[in-house]
Design an enzyme around this catalytic site. Structure first.
Site, PDB file in Angstrom:
ATOM      1  CE  LYS A  54      -2.826  -4.011  -0.750  1.00 35.97           C
ATOM      2  NZ  LYS A  54      -1.834  -2.949  -0.620  1.00 35.97           N
ATOM      3  CD  GLN A  98      -1.419   0.274   1.203  1.00 34.66           C
ATOM      4  OE1 GLN A  98      -1.580  -0.936   1.346  1.00 34.66           O
ATOM      5  NE2 GLN A  98      -1.449   0.845   0.006  1.00 34.66           N
ATOM      6  CG  ASP A 121       4.064  -4.705  -1.119  1.00 31.70           C
ATOM      7  OD1 ASP A 121       3.244  -5.181  -1.912  1.00 31.70           O
ATOM      8  OD2 ASP A 121       3.842  -3.715  -0.399  1.00 31.70           O
TER       9      ASP A 121
END
Ligand code: NDP
Length: 297
Positions: A54, A98, A121
């Site tokens: 990322k 994460q 997200d």
């Protein structure tokens, strides 16, 4: 019949190039550079690899990135304080926690803390809630399911009235993918580990999305001739002939299903590259939301 290949790598590359151009336009026109912050807790090797990918993507696209790695024994308070700090940081337009988090942490409470305007997200309850409600739009669509939808569009699918079957009901893939398909007026069946006669249900699908995490589970006789098949699964199988000792396969038995389907994504090179491309797009959107004109619109 041999299915048309839906080239996720090519589509992702195109989206990344578009995002990179828009990032530079924003920097030049508004003096704002989109920024993504990652929060990683612990030593999980796969999670570290995902976070690295990322940050690398951010670098390639001119997006600023801020990496916050916490030890495996970080407390709930430490993680929540970090999220609060990032919520308040004007350089940060997207916060990515994460997953999975270590077991002792309350994942839901941490995701709840991420500001909705930075929830790139799309996993926060407000974004998912809006996704589930008729006539409401989330600020951010979860990246992998969004990638699935873009690939279906690439394949020229007619969503309206199509029978769509989603294999898997996870919060991050199956369920949001099903919600997105309903929103496009497909008739959606969601399957999971207790579904009876999966093969028969799948055979009804004009659109089949597989997100179960079971190597090559979907066989040719599960697939309606001409169906569009999107394989989200990413499974390692031992392969002594491969350099790393394993290879990646999807949830779909590609070699046989491609003979029946109308279009199909490969693994790797299908949904995988789309996830990061959509994250970059969401980070750009997070920055756009801070621009006065767009915010008022
Ligand atoms: P989860 O393990 O969270 O969910 C799996 C789902 O599949 C569950 O709903 C489960 O049912 C269902 N399931 C499991 N086994 C069976 C079975 N034998 N028959 C029917 N249903 C079954 O996985 P994720 O959604 O996180 O991921 C799914 C796959 O997608 C994985 O291979 C993962 O690696 C991959 N993935 C790929 C991404 C990408 O960027 N390409 C991103 C995220 C995931 P139940 O709910 O009843 O337990």
């Amino acid at each position: 019949m041999t299915a048309r290949l839906i080239d996720g790598a090519a589509v992702a590359a195109r989206i990344r190039a578009e995002v990179a151009a828009q990032v530079e336009q924003m920097a030049a026109g508004h003096n704002v550079r989109p920024g993504l912050a990652t929060v990683l807790v612990g030593d999980d090797t796969a999670s570290h690899a995902y976070v690295r990918m990322k940050h690398k993507a951010c670098q390639e696209l001119g997006i600023a990135s801020f990496q916050h790695d916490l030890p495996a024994d970080a407390t709930q308070e430490q993680v929540e304080d970090l999220v609060a700090e990032l919520n308040a940081d004007p350089r940060v337009h997207g916060i990515l926690v994460q997953l999975p988090l270590p077991k002792h942490l309350d994942e839901e409470a941490i995701l709840n803390k991420v500001s909705i305007e930075k929830d790139v997200d799309g996993f926060g309850p407000v974004n998912i809630g809006r996704l589930a409600m008729k006539g409401r739009d989330p600020l951010f669509i979860p990246c992998t399911p969004h990638g699935v939808m873009v690939l279906l569009e690439e394949a020229g699918v007619t969503f309206e009235g199509a029978n769509a079957v989603v294999l898997g009901r996870s919060n991050i893939v199956g369920m949001p993918a099903a919600l997105l398909l309903v929103e496009r007026n497909a008739t959606v069946t969601i399957c999971h580990s207790r579904t009876k006669d999966l093969a028969a249900v799948c055979r009804q699908a004009d659109i089949l999305v597989a997100a179960v995490g079971r190597a090559e589970m979907v066989r040719a006789d599960w697939v309606k001739p001409g169906a569009v098949v999107i394989d989200v699964g990413t499974n390692r199988v031992d392969d002594p002939s491969a350099k790393r000792g394993y290879r990646l396969v999807g949830d779909v038995a590609f070699d046989e299903v491609k003979e029946v389907a109308g279009a199909i994504t490969p693994v790797p090179g299908g949904v995988g590259p789309m996830t990061i491309a959509m994250l970059m797009k969401n980070t750009l959107r997070g920055a756009e939301l801070t621009l006065p004109a767009l915010h008022e619109a």
